[in-house]
Design an enzyme around this catalytic site. Structure first.
Site, PDB file in Angstrom:
ATOM      1  CB  CYS A 115      -0.797 -12.935  -7.799  1.00 29.71           C
ATOM      2  SG  CYS A 115      -1.525 -12.728  -9.433  1.00 29.71           S
ATOM      3  CG  HIS A 158       3.505  -9.715 -10.734  1.00 27.29           C
ATOM      4  ND1 HIS A 158       3.584 -10.475  -9.592  1.00 27.29           N
ATOM      5  CD2 HIS A 158       2.194  -9.724 -11.102  1.00 27.29           C
ATOM      6  CE1 HIS A 158       2.356 -10.945  -9.304  1.00 27.29           C
ATOM      7  NE2 HIS A 158       1.504 -10.491 -10.204  1.00 27.29           N
ATOM      8  CD  GLU A 159       0.973  -6.576 -13.111  1.00 29.83           C
ATOM      9  OE1 GLU A 159       1.169  -6.523 -11.893  1.00 29.83           O
ATOM     10  OE2 GLU A 159       0.064  -7.279 -13.608  1.00 29.83           O
ATOM     11  CG  HIS A 162      -0.441 -11.826 -14.649  1.00 30.29           C
ATOM     12  ND1 HIS A 162      -1.001 -12.968 -14.113  1.00 30.29           N
ATOM     13  CD2 HIS A 162      -0.199 -10.999 -13.603  1.00 30.29           C
ATOM     14  CE1 HIS A 162      -1.081 -12.840 -12.799  1.00 30.29           C
ATOM     15  NE2 HIS A 162      -0.608 -11.658 -12.466  1.00 30.29           N
TER      16      HIS A 162
HETATM   17  O1  LIG Z   1      -0.862  -8.943 -11.528  1.00 31.63           O
HETATM   18  C1  LIG Z   1      -1.078  -7.962 -10.578  1.00 31.63           C
HETATM   19  N1  LIG Z   1      -1.385  -8.458  -9.307  1.00 31.63           N
HETATM   20  O2  LIG Z   1      -1.677  -9.725  -9.140  1.00 31.63           O
HETATM   21  C2  LIG Z   1      -1.293  -7.549  -8.182  1.00 31.63           C
HETATM   22  C3  LIG Z   1       0.019  -7.683  -7.445  1.00 31.63           C
HETATM   23  C4  LIG Z   1       1.177  -7.168  -8.256  1.00 31.63           C
HETATM   24  C5  LIG Z   1       2.542  -7.387  -7.649  1.00 31.63           C
HETATM   25  C6  LIG Z   1       2.717  -7.823  -6.341  1.00 31.63           C
HETATM   26  C7  LIG Z   1       4.015  -8.001  -5.832  1.00 31.63           C
HETATM   27  C8  LIG Z   1       5.116  -7.723  -6.646  1.00 31.63           C
HETATM   28  C9  LIG Z   1       4.920  -7.285  -7.947  1.00 31.63           C
HETATM   29  C10 LIG Z   1       3.639  -7.122  -8.433  1.00 31.63           C
HETATM   30 NI    NI Z   2      -0.593 -10.817 -10.503  1.00 33.66          NI
END
Ligand SMILES: OCN(O)CCCc1ccccc1
Ligand code: NI
Length: 188
Positions: A115, A158-159, A162
């Site tokens: 992240c 993942h988003e 957040h």
């Molecule tokens: O929130 C976005 N971020 O921190 C960038 C990385 C996004 C992400 C990384 C690995 C698996 C799914 C999503």
């Molecule tokens: Ni992230």
């Protein structure tokens, strides 16, 4: 021209990353439209190796508003096109996103997750839904209902996490970080 730099990305420990973000209203304010544009631009630039290096960025496939200090239900997603050509499986700015249904089956990336807001590596599988039905509004206010699976589904989850104050490592079983249920889809 990159308008969001690494210095603008909020890091773990800042309370904004643990808040429930606010719903976004339409039509978007100029400020919200600019934010959407800037977040997508960060992803585009960060995925260009030369520009990424030039601006000292960490490449990202998604970026959520709380990560730039704005506690609003908005995230940019840019899932790269596969190496063997073709188009991005999913690219959009998702606003007020809701996962309205999902597979029982879990999915996880074999390499775990990282992240932009978490500077340390946190090893372990991050079990998520392998398939989701996602409802969201785009920057024009149009509502979409789409089905995603595997990597694009992982990225969107993942988003969306957040936006609810959840970070990827919250899902890791620290007792058994590399154990998942035997029906979990593990993929690169
Ligand atoms: O929130 C976005 N971020 O921190 C960038 C990385 C996004 C992400 C990384 C690995 C698996 C799914 C999503
Ligand atoms: Ni992230």
């Amino acid at each position: 021209m990159v308008l969001i730099l690494m210095k603008d990305i909020v890091r773990d420990g800042d309370p904004v990353l643990r808040q429930e973000a606010a719903q976004v209203s339409f039509p978007l304010s100029e400020e919200d439209q600019k934010l959407a544009d800037d977040m997508m631009e960060y992803l585009v630039v960060s995925q260009d190796p030369e520009q990424c290096e030039k601006y000292g960025l960490r490449a990202g496939v998604g970026l959520a508003a709380p990560q730039v200090g704005v506690s609003k239900m908005m995230a940019a997603v840019l899932v790269p096109a596969p190496e063997d050509g073709g188009k991005s499986p999913f690219t959009d700015v998702i606003i007020n996103p809701v996962i309205i249904s999902h597979s029982v089956q879990a999915g996880a990336l074999t390499e775990g997750e990282g992240c932009l807001s978490v500077d340390k590596d946190v090893p372990g599988f991050v079990p998520r839904h392998d398939r989701i039905t996602l409802r969201y509004q785009d920057t024009t206010g149009e509502t979409h209902k789409i089905r995603l699976k595997h990597y694009p589904a992982i990225v969107c989850q993942h988003e969306i996490d957040h936006l609810h104050g959840v970070l990827f490592y919250d899902h890791i079983d620290h007792e058994h970080p590399f154990e998942v249920s035997d029906d979990t889809v593990l993929f690169e």
